[in-house]
Enzyme design. Structure first.
Site, PDB file in Angstrom:
ATOM      1  N   CYS A 142      -8.011 -23.919 -47.086  1.00 52.96           N
ATOM      2  CA  CYS A 142      -8.780 -23.177 -48.083  1.00 52.96           C
ATOM      3  C   CYS A 142     -10.274 -23.111 -47.796  1.00 52.96           C
ATOM      4  CB  CYS A 142      -8.545 -23.781 -49.470  1.00 52.96           C
ATOM      5  SG  CYS A 142      -6.802 -23.708 -49.947  1.00 52.96           S
ATOM      6  N   HIS A 270     -15.559 -25.014 -55.508  1.00 49.42           N
ATOM      7  CA  HIS A 270     -14.203 -24.576 -55.186  1.00 49.42           C
ATOM      8  C   HIS A 270     -13.413 -24.455 -56.490  1.00 49.42           C
ATOM      9  CE1 HIS A 270     -11.056 -23.733 -52.384  1.00 49.42           C
ATOM     10  NE2 HIS A 270     -10.325 -24.788 -52.701  1.00 49.42           N
ATOM     11  N   HIS A 304      -6.888 -18.328 -56.932  1.00 55.47           N
ATOM     12  CA  HIS A 304      -7.234 -18.913 -55.636  1.00 55.47           C
ATOM     13  C   HIS A 304      -6.754 -17.960 -54.552  1.00 55.47           C
ATOM     14  CE1 HIS A 304      -8.119 -21.433 -52.410  1.00 55.47           C
ATOM     15  NE2 HIS A 304      -7.646 -22.592 -52.843  1.00 55.47           N
TER      16      HIS A 304
END
Length: 379
Positions: A142, A270, A304
């Protein structure tokens, strides 16, 4: 050392086909996350930010992933005065899953193995647009988008290239969603980053592209001032419990930019809305002495987006700097971490000069970058 500037950008998401459309929706509290009932992706209803079913063109030449990258690249390259066939220009593609969804629809074969390979897509896309250099692929969980930007920055600073086009994308398939469901990490509703009642992530589809350049354009320009990557060496899926490793990346990035904690105007976290990720980020931010700096997560707007998330959120951060607006954290209402951080719960308008963008991912990887208004623009 050479300065590196963000001279053009694009976000292609369910919120819009341009950066301007996306930012307008964020300012107006519009989210792309909604409930879906798609048996091709999940037997259960789920919340995610997905493109409408008719969005992807039915073209055997291009997969959904490739179509998304091409859409973003086409939007950004149209009218941009950068010669992509120049030897001093290179393409970097960031993704976590690429064409992995082909495993669900195609029979196993050597041809399928080659088609799924990320370098296959990268070369096809590079040829399509006329890049002459071999493209690079960054697939680092990620943090892929931020790692790609950091790689591009270093390539320019080393003098190897003058311009780097960084594109990132991921699409959501049954394979992808089921993996997160197996961890029991998917929220049954809208995700709540950093909130006391957070219960998991929403996934999202999207693409983003940024052109990095050693040449400053006319008008207000955002500089990629510094960046660093670290690793927890802790667990294949669980983040560090101390936050020290992300703090290491933050500290190195801030020192590289020559900035102190008081110089950072806001943090783009994040913020996946999972228990351990948000807690770890809060610890790292506190270790860096940044606990009072306004902080946001955009996962409640985009979900996400995996390999695109770092790019999308960095571009939004750049727009925030230009427009002096900090986007709030959708879904947040009550502090949920032992280390209390200054989570934005409403739109903030104030003079902004610098932003810290952070990300973490599976395998314990962490990344941080600092974006600033160029000093000429500040003065």
């Amino acid at each position: 050392m050479k300065k590196v500037y963000l001279v053009a950008d694009n976000i292609t998401s369910p919120l819009g086909a341009t950066t301007a459309q996306n930012f307008e929706h964020l300012v107006n509290d519009v989210t792309g996350v909604r409930q879906h009932n798609d048996k091709a992706i999940s037997d259960e209803r789920f919340f995610a930010s997905l493109f409408e079913k008719g969005y992807f063109q039915t073209d055997k030449c291009w997969t959904k992933f490739e179509h998304l990258v091409i859409a973003s690249l086409t939007e950004i390259l149209y009218g941009v005065d950068k010669n992509i066939s120049d030897k001093k220009t290179v393409l970097i593609i960031s993704t976590t899953k690429g064409n992995i969804s082909l495993l669900e629809t195609e029979e196993p074969s050597p041809e399928l193995d080659a088609r799924i390979a990320l370098h296959t897509s990268a070369k096809k896309i590079a040829r399509h647009f006329g890049f002459v250099n071999e493209p690079l692929v960054i697939s680092h969980a990620c943090i892929s988008g931020l790692a790609a930007m950091i790689t591009g920055m270093r390539l320019i600073q080393s003098g190897q290239y003058d311009h780097v086009v960084v594109a990132g994308a991921d699409v959501i398939s049954k394979f992808v969603l089921s993996g997160f469901q197996s961890f029991q990490a998917v929220s049954p509703g809208l995700c709540k980053p950093f909130d006391a009642n957070r219960d998991g992530i929403n996934l999202g589809e999207g693409a983003a592209t940024v052109i990095l350049s050693a040449e400053k354009t006319d008008g207000e320009t955002i500089e990629l001032a510094s960046g660093a990557v670290s690793n927890d060496a802790n667990h294949i899926s669980g983040p560090s419990r101390t936050g020290e490793e992300l703090y290491f990346a933050i500290d190195k990035t801030m020192k590289g930019a020559g900035l102190q904690a008081g110089d950072i105007d806001f943090i783009s976290a994040h913020g996946t809305a999972t228990i351990y990720n948000d807690e770890m980020e809060a610890k790292a931010v506190t270790l860096a002495g940044l606990q009072d700096v306004p902080l946001n997560s955009l996962k409640g707007f985009y979900g996400h987006t995996l390999g695109a998330s770092g790019l999308i959120e960095a571009i939004v951060s750049a727009q925030s700097l230009k427009q002096n607006i900090i986007i709030p954290t959708k879904g947040f209402s009550k502090q949920g971490d032992a280390n209390r951080v200054n989570v934005c719960s409403q739109l903030i308008s104030k003079p902004l000069n610098s932003c810290l963008k952070i990300a973490s991912g599976f395998g314990g990887c962490n990344a941080a970058i600092i974006l600033t208004k160029s000093q000429q623009d500040i003065s």
